[in-house]
Design a protein around this motif. Structure first.
Motif, PDB file in Angstrom:
ATOM      1  N   HIS A   1       0.846  -1.185   0.000  1.00  0.00           N
ATOM      2  CA  HIS A   1       0.000   0.000   0.000  1.00  0.00           C
ATOM      3  C   HIS A   1       0.886   1.241   0.000  1.00  0.00           C
ATOM      4  O   HIS A   1       2.032   1.214   0.481  1.00  0.00           O
ATOM      5  N   VAL A   2       0.382   2.337  -0.476  1.00  0.00           N
ATOM      6  CA  VAL A   2       1.140   3.574  -0.630  1.00  0.00           C
ATOM      7  C   VAL A   2       1.787   4.024   0.680  1.00  0.00           C
ATOM      8  O   VAL A   2       2.938   4.438   0.699  1.00  0.00           O
ATOM      9  N   ASN A   3       1.084   3.941   1.796  1.00  0.00           N
ATOM     10  CA  ASN A   3       1.599   4.424   3.073  1.00  0.00           C
ATOM     11  C   ASN A   3       2.257   3.337   3.926  1.00  0.00           C
ATOM     12  O   ASN A   3       2.607   3.601   5.076  1.00  0.00           O
ATOM     13  N   ASP A   4       2.414   2.135   3.383  1.00  0.00           N
ATOM     14  CA  ASP A   4       3.070   1.064   4.132  1.00  0.00           C
ATOM     15  C   ASP A   4       4.548   1.378   4.343  1.00  0.00           C
ATOM     16  O   ASP A   4       5.195   2.008   3.497  1.00  0.00           O
ATOM     17  N   ILE A   5       5.064   0.922   5.469  1.00  0.00           N
ATOM     18  CA  ILE A   5       6.494   1.018   5.758  1.00  0.00           C
ATOM     19  C   ILE A   5       7.000  -0.405   5.953  1.00  0.00           C
ATOM     20  O   ILE A   5       6.436  -1.168   6.739  1.00  0.00           O
TER      21      ILE A   5
ATOM     22  N   ILE B   1      13.251  -0.321   3.904  1.00  0.00           N
ATOM     23  CA  ILE B   1      13.152  -0.990   2.608  1.00  0.00           C
ATOM     24  C   ILE B   1      12.193  -0.186   1.734  1.00  0.00           C
ATOM     25  O   ILE B   1      12.471   0.087   0.577  1.00  0.00           O
ATOM     26  N   GLN B   2      11.045   0.185   2.321  1.00  0.00           N
ATOM     27  CA  GLN B   2      10.070   1.013   1.611  1.00  0.00           C
ATOM     28  C   GLN B   2       9.316   1.857   2.618  1.00  0.00           C
ATOM     29  O   GLN B   2       9.013   1.411   3.722  1.00  0.00           O
ATOM     30  N   GLY B   3       9.010   3.084   2.246  1.00  0.00           N
ATOM     31  CA  GLY B   3       8.228   3.969   3.097  1.00  0.00           C
ATOM     32  C   GLY B   3       9.056   5.136   3.598  1.00  0.00           C
ATOM     33  O   GLY B   3      10.232   5.278   3.273  1.00  0.00           O
ATOM     34  N   HIS B   4       8.431   5.968   4.404  1.00  0.00           N
ATOM     35  CA  HIS B   4       9.074   7.185   4.904  1.00  0.00           C
ATOM     36  C   HIS B   4       9.381   7.057   6.387  1.00  0.00           C
ATOM     37  O   HIS B   4       8.476   6.853   7.189  1.00  0.00           O
TER      38      HIS B   4
ATOM     39  N   THR C   1       4.688   4.220  19.646  1.00  0.00           N
ATOM     40  CA  THR C   1       4.902   5.331  18.720  1.00  0.00           C
ATOM     41  C   THR C   1       6.242   5.100  18.024  1.00  0.00           C
ATOM     42  O   THR C   1       7.242   4.923  18.685  1.00  0.00           O
ATOM     43  N   VAL C   2       6.239   5.091  16.695  1.00  0.00           N
ATOM     44  CA  VAL C   2       7.474   4.933  15.942  1.00  0.00           C
ATOM     45  C   VAL C   2       7.741   6.217  15.184  1.00  0.00           C
ATOM     46  O   VAL C   2       6.855   6.775  14.538  1.00  0.00           O
ATOM     47  N   LYS C   3       8.966   6.682  15.272  1.00  0.00           N
ATOM     48  CA  LYS C   3       9.381   7.919  14.610  1.00  0.00           C
ATOM     49  C   LYS C   3       9.274   7.746  13.100  1.00  0.00           C
ATOM     50  O   LYS C   3       9.876   6.858  12.521  1.00  0.00           O
ATOM     51  N   ASN C   4       8.496   8.594  12.437  1.00  0.00           N
ATOM     52  CA  ASN C   4       8.367   8.471  10.985  1.00  0.00           C
ATOM     53  C   ASN C   4       8.363   9.819  10.279  1.00  0.00           C
ATOM     54  O   ASN C   4       7.860   9.937   9.195  1.00  0.00           O
ATOM     55  N   ASN C   5       8.956  10.836  10.900  1.00  0.00           N
ATOM     56  CA  ASN C   5       8.948  12.137  10.228  1.00  0.00           C
ATOM     57  C   ASN C   5      10.255  12.469   9.620  1.00  0.00           C
ATOM     58  O   ASN C   5      11.274  12.168   9.678  1.00  0.00           O
TER      59      ASN C   5
END
Length: 92
Positions: free
Chosen positions: A4-8, A32-35, A88-92
Motif C-alpha cells: 500500500h502507498v503508506n506502508d512502511i 526498505i520502503q516507506g518514509h 509510537t514509531v518515529k516516521n517524520n
C-alpha cells in the motif's frame, strides 16, 4: 514491491541493552520502503512498548542510528524511556 502507498517495510537488527538489571531491546530498522526519519532508525523497546520518539535514533547507517539512540538514552532510567500509552514509531 506490491505494498500500500503508506506502508512502511523495514529489516530489523536487534540489540540487547541491560540497564539496572532490566533488558531493553534496541531494534535498528533499515528502511526498505516507506518514509522514516532516516535510512536507519534505532528504536528502544520492551517488545510491546516502544520508546518515546525523542529517545529513538536515526542515521544513514546502522552504526550511526544506534549511536544516536545510545546518546539520547544515556543516563536515563528505563521507565523514563517509554510512554504510558500505546506504541509510537518515529516516521517524520
Amino acid at each position: 514491491m506490491d505494498l500500500h502507498v503508506n506502508d512502511i517495510l523495514t529489516r530489523i537488527t536487534r540489540y540487547n541493552l541491560i540497564r539496572s538489571g532490566r533488558m531493553i531491546y534496541i531494534d535498528v530498522h533499515q528502511k526498505i520502503q516507506g518514509h522514516l526519519a532516516g535510512a536507519y532508525i534505532a528504536v528502544p523497546n520492551l517488545v510491546n512498548i516502544v520508546a518515546k520518539p525523542e529517545h529513538q535514533g536515526a542515521g544513514d547507517t546502522e552504526p550511526l542510528a544506534l549511536e544516536d539512540c545510545l546518546k539520547k538514552i544515556k543516563g536515563l532510567n528505563v521507565q523514563d524511556l517509554f510512554p504510558t500509552s500505546g506504541p509510537t514509531v518515529k516516521n517524520n
